[in-house]
Design a protein around this motif. Structure first.
Motif, mmCIF file in Angstrom:
data_model
loop_
_atom_site.group_PDB
_atom_site.id
_atom_site.type_symbol
_atom_site.label_atom_id
_atom_site.label_comp_id
_atom_site.label_asym_id
_atom_site.label_seq_id
_atom_site.Cartn_x
_atom_site.Cartn_y
_atom_site.Cartn_z
ATOM 1 N N TYR A 9 0.898 -1.150 0.009
ATOM 2 C CA TYR A 9 0.002 -0.032 0.166
ATOM 3 C C TYR A 9 1.115 1.096 0.090
ATOM 4 O O TYR A 9 1.895 1.365 0.571
ATOM 5 C CB TYR A 9 -0.963 -0.098 1.106
ATOM 6 N N ALA A 10 0.321 2.289 -0.565
ATOM 7 C CA ALA A 10 1.171 3.645 -0.498
ATOM 8 C C ALA A 10 1.050 4.392 0.865
ATOM 9 O O ALA A 10 0.003 4.119 1.567
ATOM 10 C CB ALA A 10 0.467 4.612 -1.629
ATOM 11 N N LEU A 11 2.084 4.821 1.130
ATOM 12 C CA LEU A 11 2.173 5.286 2.749
ATOM 13 C C LEU A 11 1.704 6.644 2.422
ATOM 14 O O LEU A 11 2.071 7.602 1.942
ATOM 15 C CB LEU A 11 3.620 5.716 2.950
ATOM 16 N N LEU A 12 0.500 6.883 3.363
ATOM 17 C CA LEU A 12 -0.290 8.119 3.282
ATOM 18 C C LEU A 12 0.145 9.002 4.422
ATOM 19 O O LEU A 12 -0.741 9.825 4.751
ATOM 20 C CB LEU A 12 -1.762 7.688 3.419
ATOM 21 N N SER A 13 1.347 9.049 5.141
ATOM 22 C CA SER A 13 1.787 9.856 5.925
ATOM 23 C C SER A 13 1.905 11.274 5.552
ATOM 24 O O SER A 13 2.265 11.586 4.488
ATOM 25 C CB SER A 13 2.967 9.400 6.663
ATOM 26 N N THR A 14 1.650 12.133 6.519
ATOM 27 C CA THR A 14 1.802 13.486 6.355
ATOM 28 C C THR A 14 2.582 14.178 7.803
ATOM 29 O O THR A 14 2.566 13.441 8.673
ATOM 30 C CB THR A 14 0.628 14.300 6.235
ATOM 31 N N ASN A 15 2.833 15.304 7.606
ATOM 32 C CA ASN A 15 3.718 15.826 8.866
ATOM 33 C C ASN A 15 2.785 15.846 9.965
ATOM 34 O O ASN A 15 3.292 15.500 11.179
ATOM 35 C CB ASN A 15 4.276 17.116 8.478
ATOM 36 N N ASP A 16 1.619 16.027 9.885
ATOM 37 C CA ASP A 16 0.558 16.224 11.078
ATOM 38 C C ASP A 16 -0.112 14.978 11.214
ATOM 39 O O ASP A 16 -0.689 14.649 12.525
ATOM 40 C CB ASP A 16 -0.615 17.299 10.549
ATOM 41 N N ASP A 17 -0.322 13.992 10.392
ATOM 42 C CA ASP A 17 -0.814 12.865 10.609
ATOM 43 C C ASP A 17 -0.067 11.446 9.829
ATOM 44 O O ASP A 17 -0.429 11.166 8.785
ATOM 45 C CB ASP A 17 -2.176 12.877 9.907
ATOM 46 N N PRO A 18 0.699 11.085 10.729
ATOM 47 C CA PRO A 18 1.826 10.049 10.138
ATOM 48 C C PRO A 18 0.858 8.562 10.099
ATOM 49 O O PRO A 18 0.038 8.489 10.799
ATOM 50 C CB PRO A 18 2.760 9.777 11.110
ATOM 51 N N ASP A 19 0.923 7.779 8.889
ATOM 52 C CA ASP A 19 0.309 6.569 8.775
ATOM 53 C C ASP A 19 0.988 5.520 9.738
ATOM 54 O O ASP A 19 2.073 5.598 9.954
ATOM 55 C CB ASP A 19 0.700 6.268 7.335
ATOM 56 N N GLU A 43 -7.637 -3.877 20.676
ATOM 57 C CA GLU A 43 -8.544 -3.485 21.769
ATOM 58 C C GLU A 43 -8.884 -2.030 21.769
ATOM 59 O O GLU A 43 -9.682 -1.584 22.024
ATOM 60 C CB GLU A 43 -7.951 -4.207 22.952
ATOM 61 N N SER A 44 -7.690 -1.225 21.839
ATOM 62 C CA SER A 44 -7.866 0.309 22.005
ATOM 63 C C SER A 44 -7.886 1.052 20.760
ATOM 64 O O SER A 44 -8.176 2.212 20.750
ATOM 65 C CB SER A 44 -6.497 0.949 22.476
ATOM 66 N N GLY A 45 -8.243 0.179 19.576
ATOM 67 C CA GLY A 45 -8.597 0.933 18.326
ATOM 68 C C GLY A 45 -7.611 1.903 17.892
ATOM 69 O O GLY A 45 -7.699 2.843 17.125
ATOM 70 N N GLY A 46 -6.365 1.520 18.080
ATOM 71 C CA GLY A 46 -5.241 2.191 17.796
ATOM 72 C C GLY A 46 -4.634 3.379 18.665
ATOM 73 O O GLY A 46 -3.666 4.249 18.296
ATOM 74 N N ARG A 47 -5.250 3.438 19.935
ATOM 75 C CA ARG A 47 -4.834 4.403 20.671
ATOM 76 C C ARG A 47 -3.559 4.123 21.336
ATOM 77 O O ARG A 47 -2.901 4.868 21.834
ATOM 78 C CB ARG A 47 -5.973 4.997 21.583
ATOM 79 N N ARG A 48 -3.335 2.734 21.679
ATOM 80 C CA ARG A 48 -2.361 2.188 22.487
ATOM 81 C C ARG A 48 -1.821 1.336 21.542
ATOM 82 O O ARG A 48 -2.104 0.320 20.723
ATOM 83 C CB ARG A 48 -2.722 1.517 23.885
ATOM 84 N N GLU A 49 -0.011 1.218 21.738
ATOM 85 C CA GLU A 49 0.732 0.449 21.016
ATOM 86 C C GLU A 49 0.881 0.707 19.505
ATOM 87 O O GLU A 49 1.267 -0.199 18.822
ATOM 88 C CB GLU A 49 0.531 -1.073 21.351
ATOM 89 N N ASP A 50 0.302 1.811 18.971
ATOM 90 C CA ASP A 50 0.262 1.891 17.458
ATOM 91 C C ASP A 50 1.742 2.595 17.272
ATOM 92 O O ASP A 50 2.444 2.955 18.330
ATOM 93 C CB ASP A 50 -0.751 2.945 17.290
ATOM 94 N N PHE A 51 2.353 2.424 16.043
ATOM 95 C CA PHE A 51 3.508 2.917 15.615
ATOM 96 C C PHE A 51 3.510 3.503 14.209
ATOM 97 O O PHE A 51 2.928 2.974 13.378
ATOM 98 C CB PHE A 51 4.297 1.565 15.477
ATOM 99 N N PRO A 52 4.207 4.642 14.014
ATOM 100 C CA PRO A 52 4.238 5.279 12.764
ATOM 101 C C PRO A 52 5.066 4.455 11.891
ATOM 102 O O PRO A 52 5.954 3.841 12.034
ATOM 103 C CB PRO A 52 4.947 6.626 13.018
ATOM 104 N N LEU A 53 4.638 4.365 10.425
ATOM 105 C CA LEU A 53 5.136 3.612 9.471
ATOM 106 C C LEU A 53 6.360 4.182 8.656
ATOM 107 O O LEU A 53 6.138 5.748 8.575
ATOM 108 C CB LEU A 53 4.312 2.773 8.624
ATOM 109 N N LEU A 54 7.386 3.845 8.174
ATOM 110 C CA LEU A 54 8.230 4.375 7.386
ATOM 111 C C LEU A 54 8.389 3.725 5.722
ATOM 112 O O LEU A 54 7.921 2.705 5.729
ATOM 113 C CB LEU A 54 9.706 4.403 7.870
#
Length: 898
Positions: A656-666, A775-786
């Motif tokens: 998938y294409a990485l959709l990261s921005t400076n304000d909202d990283p994928d 379980e947290s819907g991405g609020r915990r243990e999430d990690f920005p992708l590169l």
């Protein structure tokens, strides 16, 4: 031996190859000049006359052939032939007759080996001979038989019955059989030959090579018997061979009649039980040198030198008869030399046994000639006559050639003191008839006419350097610099035309440099177009020899940043094209910085406009040497969209294409949602993120890490190959000496230290607590992708793996509620060296739980039990060997404790 970043030796395939010194071939030694032979050695080196004829080599043994069957029963001739006697004549079968077979030669035998002989028509048949008889008319063969003569001298033939042929010549037997068969068949063709001869035994004794009893064919003669015995040996006589036969006087045979004149009367047929005796020779003399047949000859009576020369076929064409040498052992027992003139009375001297007559060659150097060498049409040797001069000699040689040096020539003449004198004369004047220069010649003079290139500059000019065909060319009077350049194919690209160097040999044989304006000379300037002289060399320089290379530096966002050659009229856009064009991330500006300025550089910014694959630069100035063209980029330009990948148990795995921005990283959660979420059998606790090592540790940090690990391991960051070898050798020696000393005093304990750290031991996985993430819907243990990240969602496992210091390492079925110790028990319990307190649990997602004896175990976990120091008592060599064979792959140091 080179070391890696971890301080360990690199593998053999990465080690540098040590240069191997080339093995130069040994120069062959020059052969030493052999010492001249003495008269005695020369005499012995001569071959005895006749040895090449009767000195047969030792034959190879062959299988003994059985003699033909014989019988004395005249009533049973069938047994004699080995063929049953027919009751009545056989009905002939119509067929074209084959050619009558020729009797095959019986194999030669000595001491049981049959020798083949040619059988003449006069051969007398006897018991044991085998005939071949064939009778045919037109194309029908009537009789084909191979009867053997029996002990009664008879053979049996179809239609004819028994015939007595023993004692008959072969030709007579043929006539008899043909006459008898023609009474049965009209126009019969009869062929009678020998299929095999009987054998006889002959004794050859005395001084022969192979004395003894020899089994020969019935047609054997004296000569064939001597050949079978190898002929007389080194002392055997060729002139007094005795043939002894019972009831007859011995016959003395002189083989020289056959050897010298081809007389064959002495080659008498042999009979069974004949004896041939070869006595030792009584005397011999030798003839060597320029004779037609040099050899050692046997003497039976007094022989003069003239007789001896006739025996040796006379003196050769190059023999000097007036100066022959006769070597003879005198009464004092010392070999003496006599010089004899074979053209006079000395030819009648009587030779003695052991004399050696040597005929020397004539002298090849004539005395009535002069020698002409050098630049003439016909150099060589000429007969000199009275009053002959240099001019006469040159006329005979058809004069000098075109490149002769006519100002001077020389005559070498041998003086009365046997030293050569050199006489100079003017060749041109001598050919014109000047008596002062036309020297009279004498026998033995050597006249030399020099070539022009031997005494003066060669009649050629050369051109070197930046021309198409640098070489030497014949010099022609009146040629100039421009003519030479044209003959050399013109100038090469990059030739330097403002200046060329003309090198000329002056009167002191030194090179004089004459500068030439080559451009002006080629343009027709008479003053610059210098006339050439013989021996001149024109050197055309290259532009790089007189100035630095014309080049421009292209850098920045181009395909191949580098220095490039600069051509006349080259612009900024041309320089960018030379560098492969623009990179995909190139912006809209070019920084152009002129080189070769004094003080501060001043860059000029140019506009860059792209349209598809083409581009324009505005303005587009011409570049000069050492200018810098740098293509600038745009920080927020995305030339190639970044990409991430998700694999495993999701609804839509893929890239998938990485959709990261400076304000909202994928993030990982975003990627799982875009992939349709987890499947029911997905192991959320085992989600792993794989990231390139370069994205985590930069180059500078990598170098620092290597130094820290090397310091931690107490190793240098680098070392020489030789130093590493010495360290390894010293360590091995210390281990052997220490263990040997310890064992000599009783038992000892070997201690194996822990392993060293290594920066190559790297895990790319980043553990993710997927259960908390989902379980947290991405609020915990999430990690920005590169860019380049890979997320793997594994299937829910059903086993737990136990590794390390356990009895049986491997997978164990997962059972809910079991503790870590329960799983270790299933693996056979801890081993002796287990460090239980340091047990580690590696989760399915790669997370590590240290000191995990009491940790909760989940499906897919890995229980890793580390090992501690091994203390092993060693009290005998056998135990030591087993310990060392176990630890040599991991030990890098040791301690020995009492």
């Amino acid at each position: 031996m080179l070391l890696g970043p971890d301080g360990l030796p690199l593998p053999p395939e990465q080690q540098p190859v040590e240069p191997v010194e080339p093995v130069l071939p040994e120069e062959p030694e020059e052969p030493e000049e052999p010492a001249p032979l003495t008269a005695a050695e020369r005499f012995q080196a001569l071959q005895r006359f006749g040895m090449s004829v009767f000195g047969a080599p030792e034959p190879q043994p062959a299988a003994r052939e059985e003699a033909p069957a014989r019988t004395g029963d005249a009533t049973r001739p069938a047994e004699a032939t080995g063929t049953p006697r027919p009751a009545q004549p056989a009905t002939p079968t119509p067929q074209p007759p084959a050619p009558a077979p020729q009797p095959a030669p019986a194999p030669r035998q000595t001491q049981g080996v049959v020798a083949s002989e040619a059988v003449p028509p006069t051969y007398v048949l006897g018991p044991g001979d085998q005939l071949v008889v064939r009778v045919w008319t037109d194309a029908i063969e009537h009789v084909s038989a191979t009867p053997v003569i029996d002990a009664d001298g008879q053979i049996y033939l179809e239609l004819l019955g028994e015939l007595t042929v023993a004692g008959e010549r072969l030709s007579s037997a043929r006539d008899l059989i043909a006459r008898r068969y023609r009474t049965f068949f009209t126009r019969a063709e009869v062929s009678v030959g020998l299929a095999g001869t009987r054998v006889i035994e002959v004794r050859v004794t005395g001084d022969v090579r192979r004395p003894g009893t020899h089994v020969l064919s019935g047609a054997a003669t004296l000569f064939s018997a001597l050949n079978a015995a190898g002929g007389p040996n080194e002392v055997g006589s060729f002139r007094a061979v005795r043939l002894m036969r019972r009831g007859e006087e011995p016959q003395v045979v002189d083989l020289y009649g056959y050897l010298l004149r081809g007389e064959i009367e002495a080659d008498v047929p042999l009979e069974p039980n004949d004896t041939i005796f070869v006595p030792p020779m009584l005397a011999e003399f030798g003839i060597d040198g320029e004779v037609r047949r040099p050899a050692r000859y046997e003497m039976m009576e007094a022989v003069t030198i003239a007789d001896a020369l006739q025996t040796a076929a006379g003196i050769g064409g190059a023999g000097y008869a007036q100066g022959a040498e006769l070597w003879r052992v005198g009464e004092s027992g010392i070999r003496e030399l006599m010089n004899v003139n074979l053209r006079g009375e000395d030819a009648q001297l009587t030779l003695q046994s052991g004399d050696l007559l040597v005929i020397p060659p004539v002298l090849e150097k004539p005395l009535n000639v002069v020698e002409l060498t050098g630049a003439v049409r016909r150099p060589g040797t000429y007969q000199v006559s009275a009053g002959m001069t240099v001019r006469d000699l040159l006329r005979l040689a058809q004069g000098p050639i075109e490149n002769a040096h006519v100002q001077e020539a020389v005559v070498e003449r041998l003086g009365e003191d046997l030293h050569y004198d050199l006489l100079h004369f003017d060749l041109a004047a001598a050919m014109s008839g000047d008596p002062a220069q036309d020297l009279a010649l004498m026998p033995g003079d050597r006249v030399t006419v020099y070539a022009g290139e031997e005494v003066e500059a060669p009649m050629e000019v050369a051109v070197e350097g930046a021309v198409r065909l640098p070489d030497s060319y014949p010099w022609v009077r009146g040629s100039r610099v421009s003519d030479l350049v044209k003959r050399a194919g013109g100038l090469l690209e990059g030739a330097y035309t403002p200046r060329a160097n003309l090198l000329r040999l002056d009167a002191n044989q030194r090179r004089e440099l004459i500068p030439v304006n080559l451009g002006a000379a080629l343009a027709g300037d008479t003053e610059a177009n210098v006339a050439l002289e013989r021996g001149d060399t024109l050197v055309v320089l290259n532009q790089l020899q007189v100035s630095e290379a014309s080049r421009v530096h292209v850098d920045g966002l181009v395909q191949f940043p580098e220095w490039y050659p600069r051509f006349e009229g080259m612009r900024v856009s041309d320089a960018i094209v030379s560098a492969g064009g623009l990179a995909s991330t190139a912006g809209d500006q070019v920084e152009f910085t002129p080189g070769g300025v004094v003080g501060q550089v001043e860059p000029i910014y140019l506009s860059l406009r792209r349209e598809g694959d083409s581009f324009d630069v505005e303005p587009d100035p011409i570049v000069s040497n050492n200018d810098l063209v740098s293509v600038l980029g745009t920080g927020n330009l995305i030339a190639t969209p970044p990409m991430v990948t998700i694999r495993g148990r999701v609804a839509t795995p893929g890239s998938y294409a990485l959709l990261s921005t400076n304000d909202d990283p994928d993030s990982i959660y975003d990627l799982i949602e875009r992939a349709g979420g987890l499947l029911p059998d997905a192991n959320a606790k085992g989600i792993v993120l794989y990231r390139m090592r370069e994205e985590i540790i930069g180059e500078e940090q990598e170098a620092d890490l290597g130094q820290v690990i090397a310091h931690f391991n107490r190793e240098l960051a680098a070392g020489t190959v030789e130093g590493e070898r010495q360290r390894a050798t010293g360590t091995a020696a210390q281990i052997s000496a220490g263990l040997a000393a310890a064992l000599s005093e009783g038992s000892a304990t070997v201690v194996i230290p822990p392993r060293r750290l290594s920066s190559t031991q790297w895990v790319r996985a980043v553990p993710v607590d997927g259960e908390a993430l989902i379980e947290s819907g991405g609020r915990r243990e999430d990690f920005p992708l590169l860019d380049g990240d890979v997320v793997v969602v594994p299937e829910l496992p059903t086993t737990v793996t136990v590794m390390g210091a356990v009895v049986r390492a491997g997978a164990v079925p997962y059972e809910e509620g079991l503790t870590l110790r329960d799983y270790v028990a299933k693996a056979g319990q801890f081993t002796e060296d287990a460090r239980k307190a340091q047990t580690i649990v590696i989760r399915a997602n790669g997370a590590v739980v240290p000191k995990a004896l009491n940790a909760q175990i989940h499906p897919g976990d890995i229980i890793l039990v580390p090992s501690d120091y091994i203390f092993r008592n060693v009290n005998q060599p056998g135990t030591l060997e087993r310990v060392l064979s176990t630890i040599t792959s991991i030990v890098t140091g040791y301690l020995v404790f009492k």
